[in-house]
Motif scaffolding. Structure first.
Motif: not given
Length: 58
Positions: A1-22
């Protein structure tokens, strides 16, 4: 299996928050699905509230 880094943003109560997940996954599509499921369960989000901007192999 390979490791991928997924990045983006999600909507929370105060607006949008960025994320990076391995994520360990066999391909890019599975990495997207794992990220959507994990963020959805951790933050109580629906898939429509999560925007994946980039998936890169590391």
């Amino acid at each position: 299996m390979s490791e991928f880094v997924v990045s983006g943003r999600f909507q929370d109560r105060t607006g949008y928050r960025a994320f990076d997940k391995a994520v360990d996954a066999p391909n890019e599509n599975v990495a997207r699905e794992h990220t959507l499921a994990k963020l959805g369960s951790e933050h109580g989000l629906k898939r429509t509230q999560i925007e994946i901007e980039e998936v890169t192999a590391s």
